[in-house]
Design a protein around this motif. Structure first.
Motif, PDB file in Angstrom:
ATOM      1  N   GLU A   8      -0.435 -10.812  12.388  1.00 39.88           N
ATOM      2  CA  GLU A   8      -1.694 -10.359  11.797  1.00 39.88           C
ATOM      3  C   GLU A   8      -1.647  -8.887  11.387  1.00 39.88           C
ATOM      4  OE1 GLU A   8      -4.609 -11.229  14.730  1.00 39.88           O
ATOM      5  OE2 GLU A   8      -4.769 -13.362  14.198  1.00 39.88           O
ATOM      6  N   LEU A   9      -0.842  -8.079  12.076  1.00 39.84           N
ATOM      7  CA  LEU A   9      -0.750  -6.663  11.730  1.00 39.84           C
ATOM      8  C   LEU A   9      -0.390  -6.467  10.263  1.00 39.84           C
ATOM      9  CD1 LEU A   9       1.304  -5.259  14.765  1.00 39.84           C
ATOM     10  CD2 LEU A   9      -1.146  -4.954  14.365  1.00 39.84           C
ATOM     11  N   TYR A  10       0.484  -7.334   9.749  1.00 39.44           N
ATOM     12  CA  TYR A  10       1.019  -7.187   8.393  1.00 39.44           C
ATOM     13  C   TYR A  10       0.350  -8.127   7.391  1.00 39.44           C
ATOM     14  CZ  TYR A  10       4.746  -4.504  10.597  1.00 39.44           C
ATOM     15  OH  TYR A  10       5.460  -3.553  11.310  1.00 39.44           O
ATOM     16  N   GLN A  28       0.863  -1.175   0.000  1.00 35.01           N
ATOM     17  CA  GLN A  28       0.000   0.000   0.000  1.00 35.01           C
ATOM     18  C   GLN A  28       0.903   1.229   0.000  1.00 35.01           C
ATOM     19  OE1 GLN A  28      -3.335  -0.295   2.852  1.00 35.01           O
ATOM     20  NE2 GLN A  28      -2.724  -2.411   3.187  1.00 35.01           N
ATOM     21  N   ASP A  29       0.821   1.997  -1.069  1.00 32.79           N
ATOM     22  CA  ASP A  29       1.654   3.193  -1.235  1.00 32.79           C
ATOM     23  C   ASP A  29       0.841   4.406  -0.803  1.00 32.79           C
ATOM     24  OD1 ASP A  29       3.116   5.364  -2.033  1.00 32.79           O
ATOM     25  OD2 ASP A  29       3.418   4.698  -4.096  1.00 32.79           O
ATOM     26  N   ALA A  30       1.195   4.958   0.367  1.00 34.45           N
ATOM     27  CA  ALA A  30       0.409   6.060   0.945  1.00 34.45           C
ATOM     28  C   ALA A  30       0.934   7.434   0.568  1.00 34.45           C
ATOM     29  CB  ALA A  30       0.381   5.912   2.463  1.00 34.45           C
ATOM     30  N   THR A  31       1.673   7.528  -0.526  1.00 38.88           N
ATOM     31  CA  THR A  31       2.210   8.818  -0.960  1.00 38.88           C
ATOM     32  C   THR A  31       1.077   9.739  -1.418  1.00 38.88           C
ATOM     33  OG1 THR A  31       4.181   7.654  -1.746  1.00 38.88           O
ATOM     34  CG2 THR A  31       3.888   9.926  -2.478  1.00 38.88           C
ATOM     35  N   PRO A  32       0.890  10.904  -0.783  1.00 39.97           N
ATOM     36  CA  PRO A  32      -0.240  11.764  -1.172  1.00 39.97           C
ATOM     37  C   PRO A  32      -0.096  12.362  -2.563  1.00 39.97           C
ATOM     38  CG  PRO A  32       1.170  12.880   0.424  1.00 39.97           C
ATOM     39  CD  PRO A  32       1.656  11.466   0.340  1.00 39.97           C
ATOM     40  N   THR A  33       1.148  12.460  -3.072  1.00 40.58           N
ATOM     41  CA  THR A  33       1.370  13.095  -4.377  1.00 40.58           C
ATOM     42  C   THR A  33       1.374  12.096  -5.532  1.00 40.58           C
ATOM     43  OG1 THR A  33       3.765  13.004  -3.950  1.00 40.58           O
ATOM     44  CG2 THR A  33       2.623  15.058  -3.423  1.00 40.58           C
ATOM     45  N   THR A  60      -0.561   1.544  12.214  1.00 39.67           N
ATOM     46  CA  THR A  60       0.537   2.085  12.994  1.00 39.67           C
ATOM     47  C   THR A  60       1.875   1.499  12.531  1.00 39.67           C
ATOM     48  OG1 THR A  60       1.285   2.536  15.253  1.00 39.67           O
ATOM     49  CG2 THR A  60       0.307   0.359  14.834  1.00 39.67           C
ATOM     50  N   ASN A  61       2.957   1.822  13.251  1.00 42.78           N
ATOM     51  CA  ASN A  61       4.309   1.475  12.789  1.00 42.78           C
ATOM     52  C   ASN A  61       5.173   0.974  13.944  1.00 42.78           C
ATOM     53  OD1 ASN A  61       3.518   4.412  11.469  1.00 42.78           O
ATOM     54  ND2 ASN A  61       3.966   2.834   9.958  1.00 42.78           N
ATOM     55  N   PRO A  62       5.001  -0.274  14.362  1.00 42.40           N
ATOM     56  CA  PRO A  62       5.793  -0.777  15.490  1.00 42.40           C
ATOM     57  C   PRO A  62       7.299  -0.783  15.250  1.00 42.40           C
ATOM     58  CG  PRO A  62       4.499  -2.538  14.457  1.00 42.40           C
ATOM     59  CD  PRO A  62       4.007  -1.260  13.899  1.00 42.40           C
ATOM     60  N   SER A  63       7.722  -0.828  13.982  1.00 41.07           N
ATOM     61  CA  SER A  63       9.158  -0.813  13.712  1.00 41.07           C
ATOM     62  C   SER A  63       9.809   0.487  14.166  1.00 41.07           C
ATOM     63  CB  SER A  63       9.434  -1.031  12.222  1.00 41.07           C
ATOM     64  OG  SER A  63       8.840  -0.010  11.440  1.00 41.07           O
ATOM     65  N   ALA A 110      -0.474  -2.696  10.443  1.00 45.16           N
ATOM     66  CA  ALA A 110       0.831  -2.048  10.556  1.00 45.16           C
ATOM     67  C   ALA A 110       1.444  -1.884   9.183  1.00 45.16           C
ATOM     68  CB  ALA A 110       1.768  -2.841  11.458  1.00 45.16           C
ATOM     69  N   GLY A 111       2.227  -0.820   9.057  1.00 44.04           N
ATOM     70  CA  GLY A 111       2.996  -0.593   7.844  1.00 44.04           C
ATOM     71  C   GLY A 111       4.421  -0.254   8.215  1.00 44.04           C
ATOM     72  N   THR A 112       5.315  -0.362   7.258  1.00 45.16           N
ATOM     73  CA  THR A 112       6.715  -0.054   7.524  1.00 45.16           C
ATOM     74  C   THR A 112       6.988   1.440   7.449  1.00 45.16           C
ATOM     75  OG1 THR A 112       7.322  -0.261   5.188  1.00 45.16           O
ATOM     76  CG2 THR A 112       7.439  -2.267   6.544  1.00 45.16           C
ATOM     77  N   ASP A 113       6.176   2.169   6.660  1.00 47.87           N
ATOM     78  CA  ASP A 113       6.411   3.584   6.364  1.00 47.87           C
ATOM     79  C   ASP A 113       7.767   3.797   5.695  1.00 47.87           C
ATOM     80  OD1 ASP A 113       5.182   6.118   6.303  1.00 47.87           O
ATOM     81  OD2 ASP A 113       6.413   6.824   7.956  1.00 47.87           O
ATOM     82  N   ALA A 114       8.237   2.775   4.987  1.00 45.86           N
ATOM     83  CA  ALA A 114       9.496   2.918   4.247  1.00 45.86           C
ATOM     84  C   ALA A 114       9.371   4.066   3.257  1.00 45.86           C
ATOM     85  CB  ALA A 114       9.801   1.621   3.496  1.00 45.86           C
ATOM     86  N   PRO A 115      10.431   4.874   3.083  1.00 46.32           N
ATOM     87  CA  PRO A 115      11.798   4.693   3.580  1.00 46.32           C
ATOM     88  C   PRO A 115      12.094   5.383   4.905  1.00 46.32           C
ATOM     89  CG  PRO A 115      11.781   6.469   1.990  1.00 46.32           C
ATOM     90  CD  PRO A 115      10.355   5.985   2.101  1.00 46.32           C
ATOM     91  N   VAL A 116      11.062   5.824   5.645  1.00 39.01           N
ATOM     92  CA  VAL A 116      11.316   6.402   6.957  1.00 39.01           C
ATOM     93  C   VAL A 116      11.869   5.349   7.913  1.00 39.01           C
ATOM     94  CG1 VAL A 116      10.254   7.608   8.909  1.00 39.01           C
ATOM     95  CG2 VAL A 116       9.544   8.140   6.580  1.00 39.01           C
ATOM     96  N   ALA A 117      11.479   4.108   7.701  1.00 40.64           N
ATOM     97  CA  ALA A 117      12.011   2.969   8.448  1.00 40.64           C
ATOM     98  C   ALA A 117      12.280   1.847   7.450  1.00 40.64           C
ATOM     99  CB  ALA A 117      11.037   2.524   9.525  1.00 40.64           C
ATOM    100  N   SER A 118      12.826   0.758   7.922  1.00 37.03           N
ATOM    101  CA  SER A 118      13.174  -0.366   7.063  1.00 37.03           C
ATOM    102  C   SER A 118      11.956  -0.907   6.335  1.00 37.03           C
ATOM    103  CB  SER A 118      13.807  -1.487   7.896  1.00 37.03           C
ATOM    104  OG  SER A 118      13.921  -2.680   7.137  1.00 37.03           O
ATOM    105  N   ILE A 119      12.165  -1.345   5.122  1.00 34.68           N
ATOM    106  CA  ILE A 119      11.089  -1.959   4.341  1.00 34.68           C
ATOM    107  C   ILE A 119      10.724  -3.347   4.854  1.00 34.68           C
ATOM    108  CG2 ILE A 119      12.501  -3.152   2.605  1.00 34.68           C
ATOM    109  CD1 ILE A 119      10.614  -1.972   0.492  1.00 34.68           C
ATOM    110  N   ASN A 120      11.516  -3.873   5.771  1.00 32.43           N
ATOM    111  CA  ASN A 120      11.375  -5.242   6.261  1.00 32.43           C
ATOM    112  C   ASN A 120      10.282  -5.325   7.336  1.00 32.43           C
ATOM    113  OD1 ASN A 120      11.652  -7.826   7.230  1.00 32.43           O
ATOM    114  ND2 ASN A 120      13.866  -7.723   7.498  1.00 32.43           N
ATOM    115  N   PRO A 121       9.154  -5.985   7.075  1.00 30.79           N
ATOM    116  CA  PRO A 121       8.086  -6.058   8.075  1.00 30.79           C
ATOM    117  C   PRO A 121       8.468  -6.863   9.303  1.00 30.79           C
ATOM    118  CG  PRO A 121       7.596  -7.529   6.259  1.00 30.79           C
ATOM    119  CD  PRO A 121       8.797  -6.726   5.843  1.00 30.79           C
TER     120      PRO A 121
END
Length: 275
Positions: A261-263, A34-39, A180-183, A219-230
């Motif tokens: 289950e989060l991922y 899921q790509d949450a980029t607003p632009t 959310t983003n537990p990573s 949950a999401g990774t929010d990559a590249p703010v954090a690692s892409i690795n779930p």
């Protein structure tokens, strides 16, 4: 920075990057993103569909802000054959909130976005990282339910980084999904311990209290703010440890099955792929 400072990426670099991304994702067992980029724009639809025609195997859900969302919907309908639209989908309207020096978009604008989206049966995904933003998101969700009671839309709160107890009941009543983003506990936890007031540490990146409040969680990774690795997030959801082994809000731990289950099923529910 990406608009005015960083040089544009060439087509060859984009295609090479997509190939590298595919290998990374598949290596970690990821079959949908899921790509949450607003632009995101029609360009992104055209680029990713060109990859799909070249055997890109990973389902993509694109979000976009309220100004671009309709255009992306039109581009998908025009460019992507119906039998392949399950591979490249349009997701919620992404709303990135800011609160310095004041809330933006302001509450009236946010309510208008939520009500308009609900009338079109489109969820919104609100970037909410502090209590003021969480309050604004909940107000917008409440007005969307009041104005479009038949929509049955589940809006989303993205991140929910710092959430005091007082909001849990209202989040549950709003029927919102929290992504959310537990990573971040692992990757940014040391910074939180330094910069976030100690009295607020129990409210950081909640998990268990969301489950016990009956709130749907993904949950999401929010990559590249954090690692892409779930798997980084799955481990952090279970042990609540920073990269240096310090604990943050241990009462928010999940067991390994809940963390998985989060991922998986949680993420599918947030995307609208699972009832």
């Amino acid at each position: 920075l990406s608009k005015y400072v960083i040089p544009p990426i060439s087509p060859n670099e984009l295609h090479a990057g997509a190939h590298h991304l595919k290998e990374q994702l598949l290596r970690m067992g990821i079959t949908a993103v899921q790509d949450a980029t607003p632009t995101n724009s029609s360009f992104d639809v055209e680029f990713w569909y060109s990859r799909i025609k070249n055997n890109w195997p990973i389902t993509i859900l694109l979000m976009a802000d309220h100004e671009r969302h309709d255009n992306i919907a039109y581009t998908i309908k025009r460019e992507v054959p119906k039998h392949e639209q399950n591979k490249l989908q349009l997701g919620p309207i992404k709303v990135v909130m800011e609160s310095h020096p004041q809330l933006y978009p302001d509450i009236d604008k946010l309510i208008k976005i939520a009500v308009t989206a609900s009338s079109k049966k489109i969820p919104i995904a609100v970037h909410a990282v502090n209590p003021e933003m969480i309050w604004a998101a909940l107000e917008a969700f409440k007005h969307s339910i009041m104005n479009v009671p038949s929509s049955n839309i589940r809006h989303r709160i993205e991140h929910l980084s710092l959430c005091p107890n007082v909001f849990l009941d209202d989040i549950s009543k709003s029927r919102a999904i929290v992504v959310t983003n537990p990573s971040f506990i692992y990757e940014h936890g040391e910074r939180y311990l330094l910069n976030v007031d100690k009295t607020e540490h129990p409210s950081l990146y909640r998990l268990n209290s969301l489950y016990t409040s009956g709130i749907p969680v993904a949950a999401g990774t929010d990559a590249p703010v954090a690692s892409i690795n779930p798997w980084v997030g799955i481990v952090a959801a279970c042990n609540r440890e920073t990269s240096l082994g310090k604990k943050i809000a241990e009462h928010e731990k999940l067991n390994r099955w809940q963390a998985l289950e989060l991922y998986t099923s949680g993420a599918a529910f947030a995307a609208g792929w699972k009832n």
